[in-house]
Design an enzyme around this catalytic site. Sequence first.
Site, PDB file in Angstrom:
ATOM      1  N   LYS A 101       0.924  -1.162   0.133  1.00 26.00           N
ATOM      2  CA  LYS A 101       0.040   0.312   0.035  1.00 26.00           C
ATOM      3  C   LYS A 101       1.006   1.075   0.189  1.00 26.00           C
ATOM      4  O   LYS A 101       0.449   2.482  -0.571  1.00 26.00           O
ATOM      5  CB  LYS A 101      -1.038  -0.088   1.236  1.00 26.00           C
ATOM      6  CG  LYS A 101      -2.116  -0.828   1.018  1.00 26.00           C
ATOM      7  CD  LYS A 101      -3.122  -0.753   1.908  1.00 26.00           C
ATOM      8  CE  LYS A 101      -4.507  -1.307   1.735  1.00 26.00           C
ATOM      9  NZ  LYS A 101      -4.282  -2.950   2.080  1.00 26.00           N
ATOM     10  N   GLU A 123     -10.116   7.400   4.362  1.00 26.96           N
ATOM     11  CA  GLU A 123     -10.780   6.505   5.331  1.00 26.96           C
ATOM     12  C   GLU A 123     -10.011   5.469   5.503  1.00 26.96           C
ATOM     13  O   GLU A 123      -9.090   5.107   4.750  1.00 26.96           O
ATOM     14  CB  GLU A 123     -12.062   6.015   4.795  1.00 26.96           C
ATOM     15  CG  GLU A 123     -12.344   4.976   3.685  1.00 26.96           C
ATOM     16  CD  GLU A 123     -11.633   5.539   2.351  1.00 26.96           C
ATOM     17  OE1 GLU A 123     -11.835   6.857   2.102  1.00 26.96           O
ATOM     18  OE2 GLU A 123     -11.074   4.618   1.645  1.00 26.96           O
ATOM     19  N   SER A 388       1.744  -9.661  -1.163  1.00 28.53           N
ATOM     20  CA  SER A 388       1.250  -8.331  -0.923  1.00 28.53           C
ATOM     21  C   SER A 388       1.579  -7.789   0.396  1.00 28.53           C
ATOM     22  O   SER A 388       2.036  -6.378   0.496  1.00 28.53           O
ATOM     23  CB  SER A 388      -0.087  -8.049  -1.308  1.00 28.53           C
ATOM     24  OG  SER A 388      -1.060  -8.978  -0.531  1.00 28.53           O
TER      25      SER A 388
HETATM   26  C1  LIG Z   1      -5.164  -3.938   1.674  1.00 24.02           C
HETATM   27  C2  LIG Z   1      -4.379  -5.243   1.364  1.00 24.02           C
HETATM   28  C3  LIG Z   1      -4.703  -5.872   0.264  1.00 24.02           C
HETATM   29  C4  LIG Z   1      -6.028  -5.664  -0.589  1.00 24.02           C
HETATM   30  O1  LIG Z   1      -5.880  -4.628  -1.244  1.00 24.02           O
HETATM   31  P1  LIG Z   1      -5.918  -4.575  -2.808  1.00 24.02           P
HETATM   32  O2  LIG Z   1      -6.266  -3.253  -3.085  1.00 24.02           O
HETATM   33  O3  LIG Z   1      -6.743  -5.602  -3.342  1.00 24.02           O
HETATM   34  O4  LIG Z   1      -4.352  -4.956  -3.052  1.00 24.02           O
HETATM   35  C5  LIG Z   1      -3.999  -7.184   0.005  1.00 24.02           C
HETATM   36  N1  LIG Z   1      -2.831  -7.381   0.885  1.00 24.02           N
HETATM   37  C6  LIG Z   1      -2.595  -6.660   1.670  1.00 24.02           C
HETATM   38  C7  LIG Z   1      -1.315  -7.079   2.589  1.00 24.02           C
HETATM   39  C8  LIG Z   1      -3.179  -5.524   2.103  1.00 24.02           C
HETATM   40  O5  LIG Z   1      -2.901  -4.757   3.192  1.00 24.02           O
END
Ligand SMILES: *Cc1c(COP(=O)(O)O)cnc(C)c1O
Length: 405
Positions: A101, A123, A388
Amino acid sequence: MNYNGIDFDTYFKNYPDENGYFGKYGGAYIDENLKKAMEEITEAYRTICKSSKFISELRRIRKEFQGRPTPISYLERFSGSLGNVHIYVKREDLNHTGAHKLNHCMGEALLAKYMGKKKVIAETGAGQHGVALATAAAYFGLECDIYMGAVDIKKQAPNVARMKILGANVVEVTDGLATLKEAVDGAFMAYTKEYKDAIYCIGSVVGPHPFPMMVRDFQSVVGIEAREQFMDMTGELPDAVVACVGGGSNAMGMFAGFLNDPVEIYGVEPLGRGEKLGDHAASLTYGTEGTMHGFNSIMLKDENGDPAPVYSVASGLDYPSSGPEHAFLHDLGRVKYDVVSDDETIDAFFKLSRLEGIIPAIESSHAVAYAMKLAKKMGNGSILVNLSGRGDKDMDYIIEKYGIR
Ligand SMILES: *Cc1c(COP(=O)(O)O)cnc(C)c1O
């Protein structure tokens, strides 16, 4: 590459169009005040973010502050346990703050600075976006107001503490159910009043134009790095690329690097407890076309056509829609969307931890779980998974709910 009539050589020039549409999805369904604010951001994005000064400053920040490029790791023991498919992960868990993010938050906050804004507004639900934005605001010396439902503030105490330590102002929203939806309304309302001095920073490839485009472009560093790194490591492209989809930002970032390649692309949605409405958050798999939060996409609706209640073990995937570009790629068939359940996800969480020494976020564990299924189906070849984020934030919950497996 031409795919079902779409020329992917020129895809990023043509999508979205100047009104923010990916085919019939996207746009900006907002009232007049906000339209002006969005047009200002679009114009700033087109001029400032394409300037060499902005690009080189963002590049330096990514390297010196975020720790990019994040590596790709080959999962030798994990792959070996599944057969002959080679599985690799792009390590967004090693990006500063432990998830992808920050990639778009740093871009959005740098744009705010260039536009002469003093404040960023957003938010947050589970608090992940709030923490990333608070980090970016601290770095650039911007004020930061994070709107959060009272219920979520209670549930997510560590992230609330993080935001406050970083100097952000956490604004408690007590309307309605006091969760993410009300927080979105609160943040938008504040932005309508403050847009001369502030900029709204959305947390994924969702919301009105230009956010789905802007967030995709900032996140595309993930896919661009990954493609080059994978080619360096193996001399070829992966056969398949996999990412989890909530709003869809980590997935869009990864996919952007591979849309024009002969690579199978899979977006993984949360099946949660099952197929019944309310038990999952698989909006692209089970949803229909609709408009919410300022954009047109595929969404899960209740009997009145409003956003349906959704559920996933991963709070970051708990959203009744996904970005308009995902809806477009879904209909086109360029990306295949499929689901994994909570149980499959938790198995993958422990398996990756035990076999590789990497504790993944529960969101990312969805992509890992799907790669396990896909590996069995493929029999051989290679899969690149976008990891992610890291699982530190999830450990207490996992131990309490599932114990040690
Ligand atoms: C917020 C988050 C997601 C989901 O958000 P996307 O916009 O779909 O990427 C996925 N993985 C992690 C680690 C997150 O913090």
